[in-house]
Enzyme design. Structure first.
Site, PDB file in Angstrom:
ATOM      1  N   GLU A 289       0.825  -1.194   0.000  1.00  0.00           N
ATOM      2  CA  GLU A 289       0.000   0.000   0.000  1.00  0.00           C
ATOM      3  C   GLU A 289       0.870   1.259   0.000  1.00  0.00           C
ATOM      4  OE1 GLU A 289      -2.729   2.735  -0.113  1.00  0.00           O
ATOM      5  OE2 GLU A 289      -3.456   0.666   0.002  1.00  0.00           O
ATOM      6  N   THR A 329      -5.494   2.265  -5.273  1.00  0.00           N
ATOM      7  CA  THR A 329      -5.187   0.848  -5.119  1.00  0.00           C
ATOM      8  C   THR A 329      -5.827   0.009  -6.216  1.00  0.00           C
ATOM      9  OG1 THR A 329      -4.913   1.026  -2.726  1.00  0.00           O
ATOM     10  CG2 THR A 329      -5.468  -1.148  -3.597  1.00  0.00           C
ATOM     11  N   HIS A 461      -1.420   3.268   5.308  1.00  0.00           N
ATOM     12  CA  HIS A 461      -2.580   4.045   4.863  1.00  0.00           C
ATOM     13  C   HIS A 461      -3.121   4.775   6.084  1.00  0.00           C
ATOM     14  CE1 HIS A 461      -6.405   5.110   3.106  1.00  0.00           C
ATOM     15  NE2 HIS A 461      -6.125   4.476   1.977  1.00  0.00           N
ATOM     16  N   ASP A 512       1.173  -0.525  -5.063  1.00  0.00           N
ATOM     17  CA  ASP A 512      -0.041  -0.283  -5.845  1.00  0.00           C
ATOM     18  C   ASP A 512      -0.017   1.099  -6.492  1.00  0.00           C
ATOM     19  OD1 ASP A 512      -0.290   1.097  -3.447  1.00  0.00           O
ATOM     20  OD2 ASP A 512      -2.348   0.483  -3.052  1.00  0.00           O
ATOM     21  N   HIS A 513       0.521   2.077  -5.768  1.00  0.00           N
ATOM     22  CA  HIS A 513       0.641   3.454  -6.268  1.00  0.00           C
ATOM     23  C   HIS A 513       1.502   4.215  -5.285  1.00  0.00           C
ATOM     24  CE1 HIS A 513      -2.115   5.011  -3.155  1.00  0.00           C
ATOM     25  NE2 HIS A 513      -2.796   3.891  -3.349  1.00  0.00           N
TER      26      HIS A 513
END
Length: 657
Positions: A289, A329, A461, A512-513
């Site tokens: 994440e 995501t 996150h 994911d990013h």
């Protein structure tokens, strides 16, 4: 004769009748105003005007039914003996003021939206709602915001005044309408809303050859929610295009490496050819994440945020110039599993008709692999379970209470209460996710079948919370969350090395990013650089790969390392085989579509525009430069073809023979 108005609006519903009249009248005024505004783009026809008004009223009526079915629930359920008491009055006044305020804002917003796009609300408007800060800042810079808010409040107060003058509030409070009197009118609106929801599509308003007429026949509010449900922008309508056949040919040629062959004239279906003995190790795929490349020491960070990940990179095939395709995501999941350039709107993970797609899972299935998706939260969020479950993956997730049923054709395995030692709003912490993965992999290993496990982590996150006592940092900020995530990954590998399946397992790790990638008006090129590595590859020495490449390329590259030959419908390429002129990356947000080669970036926007920039990596700036015709055609070809193939169901499994 039965009075239809009285039947649909008993005295208790008097305020709803007043709102309905206001909504339909203002909707009509907005439609006629936009018609007059656009008259030069429409060949006037009285018959067509009547059709526009009639179709428009139909969709306005459907929109009203939705509103009354939801808002009317209070009016229906509130007991008769409490009509007009202090609670009833407060709730009615507050909710009615809020409702009118929202719709006055929406109606006025239609004019500014039409001025820019000449369309009713679409996914661009949905995007505006998702990123409120940028939108408010833009409005504030473009219009006198305090004045606009003042006008909206005055108009709302005006609507209140009219309702007061008509004594509708008094009628709402002073009546004897019980549930039997209210059930028919409320039931009517619920049924109408249900019919629209099941059988009426927004594009059914498009009966004209003129685009302006089609848009005028729609309802702005109805269009907004239709766009939210569809989660996409029509590429052909909003973006620069070229011959679809030419675009397809450009993409087909760009995907061919030595020994590959195109198998379909109207698709990217092709045979991928690799030589040598095929290897079929187990594959554990860890999607981290919000992990920026610049969080790692390998890219210059001196804060020791990810010491284990850095140590692993030195023992792996380490991809140092790989770019994420998006900023969410589910966009990363789309890129990694479907291996497709990002199409405008939301990720395909959240769109309708995303089942039975040709994902990398089909290649793995052909090679005899089981496929499982691991997530520490409830996988119904962002339709992750729907996407993975309907595309052949088993699911391991942490469902909310009373939400553990499995409606997918694959297996769903929930976390038990004992397996979750710490969780926040996003679900179980990374340590718990890895523990569950170890337990499940041990079960998979007994089947003697190779496995592919996609593990999505959570901890890095907001709110950055995690169990205390494992690292020195306190929860609550990204730095500490990164250190905990790195610690949890280290413990996972420590545990995995003790298992009998470890030696025959390849580990793929990627983000994911990026974090801090919230800007939505332009593309921040540096905010797409993510780490990626493949660890424990058979017969392969650790080394760095510095080629510019994309998220969509990582698994096709792994398949190349394993010497697999297979049929493919994915856009991803084997990075190992890339020539310097083939290196490229896709970077995008919901509306801007970017294509990068070296430091040259082409960006397509939703106004059918295209701009070419030179990117300065040191300063992270884009400088507009002369357009590169070849690069622009290549950019359009990839995005247009990706959109066309998905829209026309040509990425479905059934196309494979």
């Amino acid at each position: 004769m039965i009075n239809i108005t009285s039947l649909l609006f008993p005295k208790r519903f008097s305020l709803l009748k007043s709102f309905s009249a206001l909504f339909l009248i203002v909707s009509f005024i907005v439609r006629i105003s936009l018609y007059i505004w656009s008259i030069q783009s429409i060949e006037f026809s009285f018959v067509d005007l009547i059709k526009i008004i009639g179709i428009g009223f139909f969709f306005d009526f459907g929109t009203l039914a939705y509103i009354l079915a939801i808002y009317g629930l209070y009016w229906f359920l509130f007991p008769r003996k409490f009509y007009g008491n202090w609670l009833d009055k407060i709730l009615i006044n507050f909710t009615y003021f809020l409702l009118v305020f929202v719709f006055v804002f929406a109606f006025l917003g239609e004019f500014t939206f039409w001025e820019e796009f000449a369309r009713r609300y679409n996914f661009i408007a949905v995007d505006y709602l998702l990123y409120t800060y940028e939108v408010i800042e833009n409005i504030n810079e473009s219009y006198p915001l305090p004045l606009l808010i003042g006008i909206i409040i005055l108009l709302t107060i005006g609507a209140f005044y009219v309702a007061k003058k008509q004594d509708v509030f008094v009628e709402c409070y002073n009546n004897e309408d019980g549930y039997l009197r209210k059930i028919i009118p409320y039931g009517f609106w619920v049924i109408v809303a249900g019919v629209f929801h099941l059988y009426v599509q927004n594009n059914q308003a498009e009966i004209f050859s003129n685009r302006y007429q089609n848009e005028l026949a729609k309802s702005g509010v109805y269009s907004f929610f239709a766009a939210y449900n569809a989660n996409e922008l029509d590429y052909d309508e909003f973006y620069k295009t070229q011959s679809k056949q030419k675009s397809l040919e450009i993409v087909q040629q760009s995907l061919l490496d030595n020994g590959d062959k195109i198998l379909s004239e109207d698709n990217i279906l092709r045979s991928i050819h690799n030589t040598g003995k095929e290897h079929k190790p187990n594959i554990v795929f860890i999607c981290m994440e919000s992990m920026n490349a610049n969080f790692m020491e390998a890219f210059g960070n001196q804060e020791l945020l990810t010491p284990f990940l850095d140590s692993l990179a030195h023992k792996s095939v380490f991809y140092t110039n790989l770019q994420a395709t998006g900023t969410r995501t589910i966009r990363g999941m789309e890129a990694l599993t479907l291996a497709i350039p990002p199409t405008p709107g939301r990720s395909i993970v959240k769109r309708p008709n995303n089942n039975n797609l040709f994902t990398v899972g089909e290649i793995l299935k052909e090679k005899g692999y089981s496929r499982t998706f691991f997530y520490g939260g409830d996988g119904h969020f962002d339709n992750m379970n729907g996407y993975f479950g309907n595309n052949g993956f088993d699911i391991v997730d942490n469902p909310k209470e009373n939400n553990s049923s499995n409606e997918f054709p694959t297996q769903r395995i929930p976390f038990t209460e004992e397996e979750v030692t710490f969780e926040n709003a996003w679900g179980a912490c990374d340590g718990d996710i890895y523990n569950k993965a170890i337990k499940q992999i041990n079960i998979q290993h007994k089947s003697k079948k190779p496995f592919f496990n996609f593990i999505m982590t959570n901890t890095n996150h907001r709110p950055y919370s995690f169990p205390e006592g494992y690292i020195n940092d306190k929860p609550g900020n990204r730095i500490s969350a990164l250190r905990y995530s790195d610690w949890a990954m280290k413990r996972f590998f420590t545990d995995a090395k003790k298992q009998p399946w470890f030696k025959n397992t390849v580990f793929v790790i990627i983000s994911d990013h990026c974090a801090y990638s919230a800007g939505r008006t332009e593309l921040d090129v540096s905010s797409y650089h993510i780490p990626a590595l493949i660890y424990n590859l058979p017969n392969t020495k650790p080394h760095e790969v510095n080629k510019l490449c994309s998220q969509i390329d990582l698994l096709p590259t792994l398949f190349g390392w394993l010497n697999w030959s297979y049929e493919s419908k994915i856009f991803g390429k084997d990075i190992t085989k890339m020539k310097p002129e083939d290196e490229r990356a896709f970077i995008a947000n919901h509306r801007k579509l970017g294509y990068r080669k070296d430091n040259k970036v082409v960006i397509l926007n939703e106004l059918k525009g295209s701009k070419t920039y030179e990117w300065n990596a040191e300063e992270n700036t884009l400088t507009k430069t002369e357009s590169d015709e070849t690069l622009e055609k290549e950019t359009i070809a990839n995005y247009q073809t990706a959109y066309e193939l998905f829209k026309n169901n040509k990425l479905k499994i059934k196309e494979i023979h």
